[in-house]
Design an enzyme around this catalytic site. Structure first.
Site, PDB file in Angstrom:
ATOM      1  N   HIS A  93     -10.001   0.382   1.318  1.00 25.89           N
ATOM      2  CA  HIS A  93      -9.648   1.426   2.282  1.00 25.89           C
ATOM      3  C   HIS A  93     -10.774   1.495   3.309  1.00 25.89           C
ATOM      4  CE1 HIS A  93      -8.756   5.650   3.635  1.00 25.89           C
ATOM      5  NE2 HIS A  93     -10.068   5.632   3.808  1.00 25.89           N
ATOM      6  N   SER A 130      -1.687  10.977   1.958  1.00 22.92           N
ATOM      7  CA  SER A 130      -2.033  12.050   2.887  1.00 22.92           C
ATOM      8  C   SER A 130      -2.826  11.477   4.050  1.00 22.92           C
ATOM      9  CB  SER A 130      -2.858  13.134   2.186  1.00 22.92           C
ATOM     10  OG  SER A 130      -4.119  12.643   1.800  1.00 22.92           O
ATOM     11  N   TYR A 177     -11.031   5.488  -4.830  1.00 19.50           N
ATOM     12  CA  TYR A 177     -11.935   5.401  -3.688  1.00 19.50           C
ATOM     13  C   TYR A 177     -13.360   5.041  -4.101  1.00 19.50           C
ATOM     14  CZ  TYR A 177      -9.147   7.176   0.264  1.00 19.50           C
ATOM     15  OH  TYR A 177      -8.247   7.324   1.283  1.00 19.50           O
ATOM     16  N   LYS A 223      -8.871  -1.076  -6.166  1.00 19.72           N
ATOM     17  CA  LYS A 223      -8.967  -0.257  -4.958  1.00 19.72           C
ATOM     18  C   LYS A 223     -10.396   0.256  -4.806  1.00 19.72           C
ATOM     19  CE  LYS A 223      -7.406   2.521  -1.589  1.00 19.72           C
ATOM     20  NZ  LYS A 223      -6.463   3.634  -1.846  1.00 19.72           N
ATOM     21  N   GLU A 256      -6.925  16.622  -0.226  1.00 25.16           N
ATOM     22  CA  GLU A 256      -8.130  16.914   0.555  1.00 25.16           C
ATOM     23  C   GLU A 256      -8.267  18.387   0.920  1.00 25.16           C
ATOM     24  OE1 GLU A 256      -7.362  12.525   1.616  1.00 25.16           O
ATOM     25  OE2 GLU A 256      -6.177  14.280   1.100  1.00 25.16           O
ATOM     26  N   ARG A 282      -7.128   1.588  12.430  1.00 23.45           N
ATOM     27  CA  ARG A 282      -7.538   2.991  12.504  1.00 23.45           C
ATOM     28  C   ARG A 282      -8.181   3.336  13.850  1.00 23.45           C
ATOM     29  NH1 ARG A 282      -8.728   6.884   8.777  1.00 23.45           N
ATOM     30  NH2 ARG A 282      -8.490   5.468   7.008  1.00 23.45           N
ATOM     31  N   ASP A 291       1.016   2.792   3.774  1.00 23.40           N
ATOM     32  CA  ASP A 291       0.251   3.920   3.233  1.00 23.40           C
ATOM     33  C   ASP A 291       1.238   5.043   2.901  1.00 23.40           C
ATOM     34  OD1 ASP A 291      -1.918   5.322   2.290  1.00 23.40           O
ATOM     35  OD2 ASP A 291      -2.678   5.917   4.251  1.00 23.40           O
ATOM     36  N   ARG A 341     -15.129   9.979   2.723  1.00 30.04           N
ATOM     37  CA  ARG A 341     -14.620  10.349   1.395  1.00 30.04           C
ATOM     38  C   ARG A 341     -14.942   9.301   0.345  1.00 30.04           C
ATOM     39  NH1 ARG A 341      -8.662  10.767   3.503  1.00 30.04           N
ATOM     40  NH2 ARG A 341      -9.574   9.117   4.804  1.00 30.04           N
ATOM     41  N   HIS A 358      -5.924  -0.407   6.717  1.00 32.40           N
ATOM     42  CA  HIS A 358      -6.125   0.576   7.794  1.00 32.40           C
ATOM     43  C   HIS A 358      -6.994   0.009   8.915  1.00 32.40           C
ATOM     44  CE1 HIS A 358      -4.585   3.096   4.682  1.00 32.40           C
ATOM     45  NE2 HIS A 358      -5.731   3.414   4.131  1.00 32.40           N
ATOM     46  N   HIS A 400       1.522   5.060  -2.111  1.00 31.84           N
ATOM     47  CA  HIS A 400       1.100   6.059  -3.103  1.00 31.84           C
ATOM     48  C   HIS A 400       2.354   6.628  -3.758  1.00 31.84           C
ATOM     49  CE1 HIS A 400      -3.093   5.936  -1.814  1.00 31.84           C
ATOM     50  NE2 HIS A 400      -2.631   5.866  -0.570  1.00 31.84           N
ATOM     51  N   THR A 442      -7.701   9.291  -2.491  1.00 37.79           N
ATOM     52  CA  THR A 442      -8.973  10.004  -2.518  1.00 37.79           C
ATOM     53  C   THR A 442      -9.262  10.577  -3.902  1.00 37.79           C
ATOM     54  OG1 THR A 442      -8.492  10.691  -0.252  1.00 37.79           O
ATOM     55  CG2 THR A 442     -10.335  11.766  -1.332  1.00 37.79           C
ATOM     56  N   HIS A 446       0.842  -1.199   0.000  1.00 41.69           N
ATOM     57  CA  HIS A 446       0.000   0.000   0.000  1.00 41.69           C
ATOM     58  C   HIS A 446       0.877   1.249   0.000  1.00 41.69           C
ATOM     59  CE1 HIS A 446      -4.126   1.686   1.176  1.00 41.69           C
ATOM     60  NE2 HIS A 446      -3.341   2.733   0.945  1.00 41.69           N
TER      61      HIS A 446
END
Length: 390
Positions: A199, A291, A135, A160, A75, A231, A287, A167, A228, A68, A104, A66
């Protein structure tokens, strides 16, 4: 050709002091230390490099499922878009294999750019794959639909989607069922894992939509890859049952007592294991470069951090240092476990026929050497190979 001698090898199981021979990017042989005379691997035109690990711990390179790596975020507006990662960031983090994806923003960021970044990193020295989609639903794709992406694009190994997050597009159960069905069939036709990386946000629905989507179907729970899951406490509690039913659980690595994201990884892993989740079904990812915004009760963004790519390595090093878990358990969560779930047969292990992806850690669990596909990218803690524009 590389000969790594006197390695305290975890492949990820403990093998004791071993010598490892790598040629043409692949592991040729693994034998007890001292059984391989260098002269026995003298091939015409191929120079032999000998590295003495000196009894230090050697493990497979980290598979970060995972990342990016072409940037994420946005955001808080255009100024909050994270930039692409460079090769040295992966080397310093001990990551020799990475799966990239959109976040996102599936509107202004393109899968085409992500694909080319993956190919560029591959040329520079590490192994890469990507996920199609983003997303929301409908999913952005490269060829027009998810199945075609998996069948026709070599780098695409999954899809994904975001669930239980403000979001997300808040997909219906039927839409989730269709998404996991499409990626499963695409995986079957292409010989790939076809995992649906989900996600997970902190909304109360949690993992329930995933379980409802496969209820009454023959779709295996392993088709999902919820990430996640550390979380918040409520999501961790739900994850226990999901894991005990055979599902894989991906934890966003969070080292130390005051983690940047969610709950402490060691605490979450300990709770999952104590409640009966198989260790083989737990993976860690970073991740990285994503962000990590924070929002207030009104849904307004109040802060933004960038996910550190080295969080997986720092978490592993910390867990190895505390001796709370068997070394093989810790190492497998970032090597053989993700390799098995993502169907990457040449990754995640140190044995003949596998790619020559190795990490050498010193006595304090700092990186000494990093090899990716048999090529040394770090030597004695210093990055020796950098990206094209570094």
């Amino acid at each position: 050709m590389l000969l790594l001698r006197n390695a305290d090898l975890y492949d990820p199981e403990p093998r004791g002091l071993s010598d490892i021979v790598i040629s043409a990017g692949l592991i040729l042989a693994v034998c007890p230390s001292g059984e391989i005379p260098p002269a026995s691997f003298s091939f015409a035109g191929e120079e032999l490099r000998v590295v003495d690990a000196g009894g230090d711990l050697v493990m497979p390179g980290i598979i970060d499922r995972h990342v990016h790596f072409n940037g994420a975020g946005g955001e808080g507006g255009p100024a909050n878009r994270t930039p692409p990662l460079q090769l040295s960031s992966f080397v310093k983090a001990g990551v020799t294999s990475a799966v990239g994806m959109l976040g996102t923003d599936g509107t202004c960021r393109a899968l085409e750019d992500l694909l080319m970044k993956a190919r560029g990193l591959e040329e520079e020295g590490i192994s890469t794959w990507i996920l199609t989609g983003s997303y929301g639903i409908p999913s952005p794709t490269l060829t027009g639909n998810v199945r075609r992406d998996l069948c026709l694009i070599d780098k695409v190994i999954g899809l994904k989607l975001a669930v239980s997050d403000h979001r997300s597009s808040h997909p219906s159960i039927e839409e989730i069922r269709r998404a996991v069905s499409d990626v499963r069939v695409g995986g079957i036709l292409s010989g790939k894992a076809g995992c649906l990386c989900v996600h997970m946000g902190s909304e109360a629905t949690g993992l329930t939509p995933l379980l409802e989507a496969i209820e009454g179907t023959d779709i295996p729970i392993t088709q999902f890859a919820p990430t996640h899951i550390s979380r918040c406490e409520s999501l961790v509690k739900q994850s226990v049952e999901f894991g005990k039913r055979g599902g894989y659980l991906d934890i966003t690595a969070a080292p130390g007592k005051n983690p940047i994201f969610g709950l402490s990884t060691s605490k979450v892993v300990s709770g999952l294991l104590e409640n009966g989740v198989p260790a083989s079904n737990i993976t860690l990812s970073s991740d990285g470069n994503g962000s990590m915004p924070s929002f207030n009760e009104k849904g307004e963004m109040t802060g933004l951090k960038i996910g550190p790519l080295d969080s997986v390595f720092r978490t592993v090093a910390g867990m190895l240092g505390t001796k709370e878990f068997p070394r093989s358990t810790v190492i497998s969560m970032v090597t053989s476990n993700p390799a098995d779930h993502l169907k990457l047969p040449r990754k995640g292990r140190v044995c003949p026929g596998c790619d020559g992806d190795l990490l050498v850690l010193d006595g304090d669990f700092n990186l000494r050497y990093v090899a990716a596909k048999g090529r040394l990218l770090m030597e004695e803690g210093e990055v020796t190979v950098r990206g094209t524009f570094e």
